[in-house]
Design an enzyme around this catalytic site. Structure first.
Site, mmCIF file in Angstrom:
data_model
loop_
_atom_site.group_PDB
_atom_site.id
_atom_site.type_symbol
_atom_site.label_atom_id
_atom_site.label_comp_id
_atom_site.label_asym_id
_atom_site.label_seq_id
_atom_site.Cartn_x
_atom_site.Cartn_y
_atom_site.Cartn_z
ATOM 1 N N GLU A 175 0.847 -1.197 0.000
ATOM 2 C CA GLU A 175 0.000 0.000 0.000
ATOM 3 C C GLU A 175 0.883 1.249 0.000
ATOM 4 O O GLU A 175 1.994 1.225 0.527
ATOM 5 C CB GLU A 175 -0.920 -0.006 1.239
ATOM 6 C CG GLU A 175 -1.870 -1.199 1.216
ATOM 7 C CD GLU A 175 -2.776 -1.295 2.450
ATOM 8 O OE1 GLU A 175 -2.616 -0.487 3.386
ATOM 9 O OE2 GLU A 175 -3.647 -2.193 2.463
ATOM 10 N N HIS B 219 -7.811 1.375 2.102
ATOM 11 C CA HIS B 219 -7.653 0.888 3.484
ATOM 12 C C HIS B 219 -8.374 1.816 4.477
ATOM 13 O O HIS B 219 -7.760 2.330 5.426
ATOM 14 C CB HIS B 219 -6.162 0.754 3.847
ATOM 15 C CG HIS B 219 -5.914 -0.196 4.982
ATOM 16 N ND1 HIS B 219 -4.780 -0.983 5.065
ATOM 17 C CD2 HIS B 219 -6.651 -0.486 6.092
ATOM 18 C CE1 HIS B 219 -4.820 -1.692 6.185
ATOM 19 N NE2 HIS B 219 -5.958 -1.413 6.830
HETATM 20 N N1 LIG Z 1 -9.661 -2.744 6.627
HETATM 21 C C1 LIG Z 1 -9.425 -2.232 7.813
HETATM 22 O O1 LIG Z 1 -9.277 -1.039 7.968
HETATM 23 C C2 LIG Z 1 -9.377 -3.135 9.006
HETATM 24 C C3 LIG Z 1 -9.814 -2.655 10.242
HETATM 25 C C4 LIG Z 1 -9.753 -3.492 11.338
HETATM 26 C C5 LIG Z 1 -9.239 -4.756 11.216
HETATM 27 N N2 LIG Z 1 -8.792 -5.189 10.017
HETATM 28 C C6 LIG Z 1 -8.272 -6.563 9.863
HETATM 29 O O2 LIG Z 1 -9.316 -7.448 10.237
HETATM 30 C C7 LIG Z 1 -8.753 -8.510 10.978
HETATM 31 C C8 LIG Z 1 -9.815 -9.132 11.856
HETATM 32 O O3 LIG Z 1 -10.167 -8.212 12.855
HETATM 33 P P1 LIG Z 1 -10.982 -8.658 14.159
HETATM 34 O O4 LIG Z 1 -10.934 -7.510 15.075
HETATM 35 O O5 LIG Z 1 -12.280 -9.242 13.814
HETATM 36 O O6 LIG Z 1 -10.005 -9.776 14.700
HETATM 37 P P2 LIG Z 1 -10.345 -10.886 15.793
HETATM 38 O O7 LIG Z 1 -9.025 -11.357 16.293
HETATM 39 O O8 LIG Z 1 -11.341 -10.396 16.754
HETATM 40 O O9 LIG Z 1 -11.018 -12.059 14.933
HETATM 41 C C9 LIG Z 1 -10.326 -12.798 13.983
HETATM 42 C C10 LIG Z 1 -10.981 -14.157 13.902
HETATM 43 O O10 LIG Z 1 -10.345 -14.876 12.840
HETATM 44 C C11 LIG Z 1 -10.230 -16.225 13.259
HETATM 45 N N3 LIG Z 1 -9.213 -16.870 12.439
HETATM 46 C C12 LIG Z 1 -7.864 -16.797 12.548
HETATM 47 N N4 LIG Z 1 -7.270 -17.532 11.588
HETATM 48 C C13 LIG Z 1 -8.280 -18.073 10.856
HETATM 49 C C14 LIG Z 1 -8.312 -18.926 9.720
HETATM 50 N N5 LIG Z 1 -7.182 -19.365 9.158
HETATM 51 N N6 LIG Z 1 -9.526 -19.295 9.245
HETATM 52 C C15 LIG Z 1 -10.670 -18.871 9.834
HETATM 53 N N7 LIG Z 1 -10.697 -18.058 10.920
HETATM 54 C C16 LIG Z 1 -9.509 -17.669 11.410
HETATM 55 C C17 LIG Z 1 -9.894 -16.126 14.718
HETATM 56 O O11 LIG Z 1 -10.153 -17.341 15.400
HETATM 57 C C18 LIG Z 1 -10.811 -14.995 15.162
HETATM 58 O O12 LIG Z 1 -12.050 -15.456 15.620
HETATM 59 C C19 LIG Z 1 -7.615 -7.859 11.735
HETATM 60 O O13 LIG Z 1 -6.630 -8.779 12.094
HETATM 61 C C20 LIG Z 1 -7.085 -6.838 10.761
HETATM 62 O O14 LIG Z 1 -6.052 -7.410 10.002
HETATM 63 C C21 LIG Z 1 -8.847 -4.403 8.913
HETATM 64 O O1 LIG Z 2 -5.663 -3.145 11.655
HETATM 65 C C1 LIG Z 2 -6.492 -2.263 11.584
HETATM 66 O O2 LIG Z 2 -7.059 -1.777 12.578
HETATM 67 C C2 LIG Z 2 -6.919 -1.754 10.249
HETATM 68 O O3 LIG Z 2 -6.280 -2.394 9.220
HETATM 69 C C3 LIG Z 2 -6.851 -0.270 10.148
HETATM 70 O O4 LIG Z 2 -5.529 0.114 9.953
HETATM 71 P P1 LIG Z 2 -5.179 1.675 9.821
HETATM 72 O O5 LIG Z 2 -5.241 2.254 11.184
HETATM 73 O O6 LIG Z 2 -3.803 1.693 9.248
HETATM 74 O O7 LIG Z 2 -6.215 2.286 8.918
#
Ligand SMILES: NC(=O)c1ccc[n+]([C@@H]2O[C@H](COP(=O)([O-])OP(=O)(O)OC[C@H]3O[C@@H](n4cnc5c(N)ncnc54)[C@H](O)[C@@H]3O)[C@@H](O)[C@H]2O)c1
Ligand SMILES: O=C(O)[C@H](O)COP(=O)(O)O
Length: 469
Positions: free
Chosen positions: A317, A347
């Protein structure tokens, strides 16, 4: 001890730069306590919590990257720390240059704190990830250097879940294409391939904070929800867990990914998985870029197997706003940009005012508690240890923080060092190879602090010692 003036070397981890002369916290920092210890209450004495500060707070240098929210910046500045806040991430060479100087760094998802970078971070005691994901930090290496890592485990979960809801409807109605066409002066009123989401099946991969929140919202719109997770979890509402990813792919109209980036989730969705998805189904990825094999997605969309996709995260990114998103970053970018019914977002899953200010406050508070008091509550790479406050009626109390290798005999050695002092309270825990010990010791004379520090540092198991008073 309030007049204690000390000249210490940075290698002692007491100070912030090798030549720094610094003093105990000014009394202005001894603010009224936010709470008093239950022990003090039970003794019927409203003892005032002693505000611990490891050094004159203006000597604490903090580097914040990636536009950390102002609410978080303010909390750190209010402590008197020297805060440099930069809006983008930094190229590795500049990051290394800057990280050498700071005790605290705050990042978001873009900045990679690899072993190579952390090796240069000789003064660093703590990392704040102002986001959920911590895959960008070498957590194990950080722990081995006695560097604690904090994140915000759920403050942006709702924002991501709401974005997914928007994307489900937008994909089902081809909204992005229609809007783009009209922006370009083209009237294209179609219903072919456009659907209601009511009664459709949403397949959630990863039923954690985001997945489960999304589950509730999707059901409220009349969707059937199924989910796959490596852990067995109770479904909210009428959501049902399926046994395998293949089952989920086979049954879902929309597949949405909410797993962390790990070795197991790399290319979790690739050619083989697209073949298992329903004809004309949709894929949404707001998790991490490496979870989807993008060239395979491009093929699946070109063939019509996948009717639309929303992608918020990419393997590489840009560093900051205004930077190019092109083939130099990922060699398939142009092919992706040419696809129909594909929503591309930079993102922004967690990018709402609510989420960012909540994260700023949460992570900055955790950093302050760690720097000033040694509390590891919420740390992702260290055992969680905290002690109730030292109080001002315990004169010359010192808090010892000793991060060490988790090997036999350490407690005996530490207590040997502290032998001539009264240990008022002590707590210790371990996580894998790392153990964290805190002890409040009473009646420590100024001149004894350095000797205690040095004796602890010399123990073979020592990773990092801090003395807070
Ligand atoms: N796009 C964004 O801005 C943004 C924002 C927040 C989080 N995220 C991403 O989203 C992810 C998930 O966030 P969350 O808060 O729900 O995390 P979390 O830890 O609460 O939940 C993740 C879930 O995935 C499961 N998991 C792990 N490996 C797995 C697999 N191989 N197959 C199936 N399930 C599996 C875990 O058991 C868990 O229940 C974060 O790790 C982050 O990378 C992205
Ligand atoms: O891991 C996260 O919480 C999300 O991917 C958001 O990431 P950012 O704060 O870089 O937007």
């Amino acid at each position: 001890m309030s007049n204690l003036s000390r000249q210490v070397s940075n290698s002692l981890n007491l100070s912030t730069s090798p030549n720094l002369s610094f003093h105990s916290p000014p009394t202005s920092f001894r603010q009224p306590p936010s709470f008093q210890s239950s022990a003090s209450y039970s003794a019927g004495v409203a003892a005032i919590a002693k505000q611990l500060k490891p050094f004159d707070t203006k000597d604490v240098k903090v580097l914040l990257l990636e536009n950390v929210n102002q609410a978080g910046v303010n909390i750190l500045k209010e402590q008197g720390y020297q805060v440099e806040a930069i809006k983008s991430s930094l190229p590795e060479d500049q990051l290394i240059e800057k990280i050498r100087d700071v005790q605290v760094i705050g990042i978001r998802s873009k900045t990679k704190l690899t072993e190579r970078v952390l090796q240069e971070a000789k003064n660093l005691i703590v990392i704040g990830c102002f986001c959920i994901g911590t895959n960008q930090v070498d957590l194990k290496y950080a722990a081995s250097q006695g560097i604690a890592v904090f994140n915000s485990p759920f403050s942006n979960s709702r924002s991501v879940a709401e974005l997914v809801i928007a994307e489900v409807i937008a994909l089902a109605r081809q909204l992005a294409d229609r809007s783009m066409e009209l922006h370009n002066g083209v009237w294209n009123k179609v219903s072919k391939g456009c659907w209601e989401v009511r009664g459709k099946t949403l397949g959630i991969v990863g039923y954690g904070h985001i997945g489960s929140q999304l589950s509730v919202l999707a059901e409220a719109m009349g969707m059937e929800v199924i989910y796959y997770d490596v852990v067995t979890l109770m479904g909210l509402g009428t959501a049902k867990q399926v046994h395998s990813l293949d089952d989920l792919l086979d049954q879902s109209d929309f597949v949405t990914l909410h797993v962390p980036e790990t070795a197991d989730t790399k290319n979790l969705i690739g050619k083989e998985q697209f073949e298992k998805m329903k004809n004309g189904s949709y894929l949404i990825n707001n998790a991490r870029g490496k979870v989807v094999d993008i060239p395979a997605l491009i093929e699946a969309m070109r063939s019509g197997k996948i009717a639309g996709a929303a992608i918020d995260v990419f393997p590489n990114e840009p560093a900051g706003n205004g930077d190019y998103f092109n083939n130099e970053l990922n060699n398939w970018t142009k092919d992706l940009q040419g696809l129909k019914n594909l929503i591309l977002t930079p993102h922004i899953g967690g990018s709402t005012e609510e989420a960012q200010s909540a994260i700023g406050v949460e992570v900055s508070n955790a950093l302050v508690k760690y720097v000033n008091e040694g509390s590891t509550l919420g740390a992702v790479n260290m055992p969680e240890v905290q002690l109730r406050n030292l109080t001002l009626d315990e004169p010359n109390g010192v808090r010892v923080v000793f991060i060490h290798k988790n090997v036999p005999g350490v407690l005996r050695q530490v207590n040997g060092v502290l032998l001539n002092h009264n240990i008022v309270k002590q707590s210790s825990d371990s996580r894998g190879d790392i153990a964290y010990l805190m002890a409040d010791v009473s009646d420590v004379k100024e001149e004894e602090i350095r000797n205690l520090f040095q004796s602890l540092e010399e123990l073979p198991s020592s990773l990092r010692t801090r003395m807070l008073y």
